[in-house]
Write a protein that holds these residues in place. Sequence first.
Motif, PDB file in Angstrom:
ATOM      1  N   LYS A   1       0.823  -1.210   0.000  1.00 28.92           N
ATOM      2  CA  LYS A   1       0.000   0.000   0.000  1.00 28.92           C
ATOM      3  C   LYS A   1       0.859   1.263   0.000  1.00 28.92           C
ATOM      4  CE  LYS A   1      -3.966  -2.258   2.148  1.00 28.92           C
ATOM      5  NZ  LYS A   1      -4.979  -2.202   3.222  1.00 28.92           N
ATOM      6  N   ARG A   2       1.931   1.232  -0.775  1.00 31.12           N
ATOM      7  CA  ARG A   2       2.807   2.395  -0.990  1.00 31.12           C
ATOM      8  C   ARG A   2       2.951   2.605  -2.491  1.00 31.12           C
ATOM      9  NH1 ARG A   2       4.771   4.986   3.906  1.00 31.12           N
ATOM     10  NH2 ARG A   2       4.642   3.394   5.547  1.00 31.12           N
ATOM     11  N   ASP A   3       2.977   3.862  -2.921  1.00 27.78           N
ATOM     12  CA  ASP A   3       3.131   4.116  -4.354  1.00 27.78           C
ATOM     13  C   ASP A   3       4.608   4.088  -4.745  1.00 27.78           C
ATOM     14  OD1 ASP A   3       4.230   6.575  -3.610  1.00 27.78           O
ATOM     15  OD2 ASP A   3       2.398   7.701  -4.046  1.00 27.78           O
ATOM     16  N   TRP A   4       4.848   4.113  -6.055  1.00 30.50           N
ATOM     17  CA  TRP A   4       6.219   3.974  -6.532  1.00 30.50           C
ATOM     18  C   TRP A   4       7.102   5.130  -6.073  1.00 30.50           C
ATOM     19  CZ3 TRP A   4       9.240   0.314  -7.504  1.00 30.50           C
ATOM     20  CH2 TRP A   4      10.412   0.480  -8.255  1.00 30.50           C
ATOM     21  N   ASN A   5       6.517   6.315  -5.911  1.00 30.78           N
ATOM     22  CA  ASN A   5       7.313   7.456  -5.447  1.00 30.78           C
ATOM     23  C   ASN A   5       7.904   7.199  -4.054  1.00 30.78           C
ATOM     24  OD1 ASN A   5       7.176   9.153  -7.678  1.00 30.78           O
ATOM     25  ND2 ASN A   5       5.188  10.000  -7.054  1.00 30.78           N
ATOM     26  N   PHE A   7       8.967   4.304  -2.959  1.00 28.94           N
ATOM     27  CA  PHE A   7      10.135   3.446  -3.141  1.00 28.94           C
ATOM     28  C   PHE A   7      11.292   4.214  -3.777  1.00 28.94           C
ATOM     29  CE2 PHE A   7       6.578   0.520  -2.791  1.00 28.94           C
ATOM     30  CZ  PHE A   7       7.064  -0.361  -1.850  1.00 28.94           C
ATOM     31  N   ARG A   8      10.960   5.153  -4.667  1.00 28.05           N
ATOM     32  CA  ARG A   8      12.006   6.009  -5.261  1.00 28.05           C
ATOM     33  C   ARG A   8      12.661   6.884  -4.185  1.00 28.05           C
ATOM     34  NH1 ARG A   8      12.502   7.664 -10.320  1.00 28.05           N
ATOM     35  NH2 ARG A   8      12.401   9.851  -9.689  1.00 28.05           N
ATOM     36  N   GLU A   9      11.847   7.440  -3.325  1.00 30.40           N
ATOM     37  CA  GLU A   9      12.389   8.291  -2.263  1.00 30.40           C
ATOM     38  C   GLU A   9      13.226   7.478  -1.283  1.00 30.40           C
ATOM     39  OE1 GLU A   9      10.949  11.324   1.309  1.00 30.40           O
ATOM     40  OE2 GLU A   9       9.459  10.437  -0.046  1.00 30.40           O
ATOM     41  N   THR A  10      12.762   6.274  -0.958  1.00 29.93           N
ATOM     42  CA  THR A  10      13.534   5.395  -0.082  1.00 29.93           C
ATOM     43  C   THR A  10      14.880   5.066  -0.715  1.00 29.93           C
ATOM     44  OG1 THR A  10      11.534   4.418   0.859  1.00 29.93           O
ATOM     45  CG2 THR A  10      13.567   3.143   1.061  1.00 29.93           C
ATOM     46  N   ALA A  11      14.880   4.785  -2.010  1.00 30.07           N
ATOM     47  CA  ALA A  11      16.119   4.502  -2.725  1.00 30.07           C
ATOM     48  C   ALA A  11      17.083   5.686  -2.640  1.00 30.07           C
ATOM     49  CB  ALA A  11      15.819   4.163  -4.184  1.00 30.07           C
ATOM     50  N   ARG A  12      16.535   6.883  -2.779  1.00 29.31           N
ATOM     51  CA  ARG A  12      17.362   8.093  -2.828  1.00 29.31           C
ATOM     52  C   ARG A  12      17.905   8.484  -1.458  1.00 29.31           C
ATOM     53  NH1 ARG A  12      14.076  10.543  -5.553  1.00 29.31           N
ATOM     54  NH2 ARG A  12      12.866  11.613  -3.960  1.00 29.31           N
ATOM     55  N   THR A  13      17.074   8.355  -0.420  1.00 26.21           N
ATOM     56  CA  THR A  13      17.448   8.884   0.897  1.00 26.21           C
ATOM     57  C   THR A  13      18.002   7.832   1.852  1.00 26.21           C
ATOM     58  OG1 THR A  13      15.187   8.603   1.734  1.00 26.21           O
ATOM     59  CG2 THR A  13      15.739  10.724   0.709  1.00 26.21           C
ATOM     60  N   ILE A  14      17.489   6.610   1.791  1.00 27.99           N
ATOM     61  CA  ILE A  14      17.903   5.561   2.731  1.00 27.99           C
ATOM     62  C   ILE A  14      19.013   4.690   2.149  1.00 27.99           C
ATOM     63  CG2 ILE A  14      17.140   3.556   4.072  1.00 27.99           C
ATOM     64  CD1 ILE A  14      16.009   6.187   5.074  1.00 27.99           C
ATOM     65  N   LEU A  15      18.920   4.337   0.874  1.00 27.54           N
ATOM     66  CA  LEU A  15      19.828   3.355   0.290  1.00 27.54           C
ATOM     67  C   LEU A  15      21.034   3.979  -0.399  1.00 27.54           C
ATOM     68  CD1 LEU A  15      17.130   0.972  -1.246  1.00 27.54           C
ATOM     69  CD2 LEU A  15      18.254   0.776   0.971  1.00 27.54           C
ATOM     70  N   TRP A  16      20.805   4.918  -1.300  1.00 29.23           N
ATOM     71  CA  TRP A  16      21.885   5.459  -2.133  1.00 29.23           C
ATOM     72  C   TRP A  16      23.081   5.986  -1.331  1.00 29.23           C
ATOM     73  CZ3 TRP A  16      23.347   4.971  -6.954  1.00 29.23           C
ATOM     74  CH2 TRP A  16      24.294   5.852  -7.483  1.00 29.23           C
TER      75      TRP A  16
END
Length: 233
Positions: A1-5, A7-16
Amino acid sequence: KRDWNFFRETARTILWPRIDAEYQEELNGIVAGAKSKGVKMDIDDLVALNAFEEVPDYYVPWLNRQLKVANAPKLVSPGNCSAFVATGSYTKDGKIVIAHNNWTSYWSGARWRIIFDIAPARGHRILMDGYPGVITSDDDFGVNDAGMVMTETTITQFEGFDSNGKPEFVRSRKAMQYATSIDEYVKIMLDGNNGGYANDWLIGDRKTGEIAQLELGLKNHKLWRSKDGYFVG
């Protein structure tokens, strides 16, 4: 129940920020290659794709608990795989045998059928399975030219995540690329462990005939080793 944005934000702020420069460069190269063929994607899309195991089933449940999200979906880590590694008197020729089934869905399994042959500038040549766009196998069946073999099975219903840790997909790729022994493999997997995609890792060293099982959670881990036996997940 999360939109793709999300997951994109998580990729940018938490993972990258926690991805080694070597793999940031490789991921950017994959994006450039895809764009050259007309694929509409950017680095946030690709990092989110590479983290498809650890973000939905580990980070999101942890985040829901931290934020006390009302009516959050009940998410549990999957338990799909079956695998074994054997050596010594448990195999026909006394050498290591390792095998793995990922029992994945048809949706992803239809694409999870590429064999990657990676010869990096540093570290060891890798053969691994996977699907388009990943830098690690993700169902984690691979060998390297230092004689290391590895696979895993997921620890079912595991809970826990460290948002300050290194992504699992980076650690598992680095271990495949750089490990020349069981000890080195374990050391790399423990370095910055974020708890994502918690697995029983089955490892073998063809140079010595030794095999091992690394049970890797977030707060706890345990290692078993044998030169005459087997481990299963």
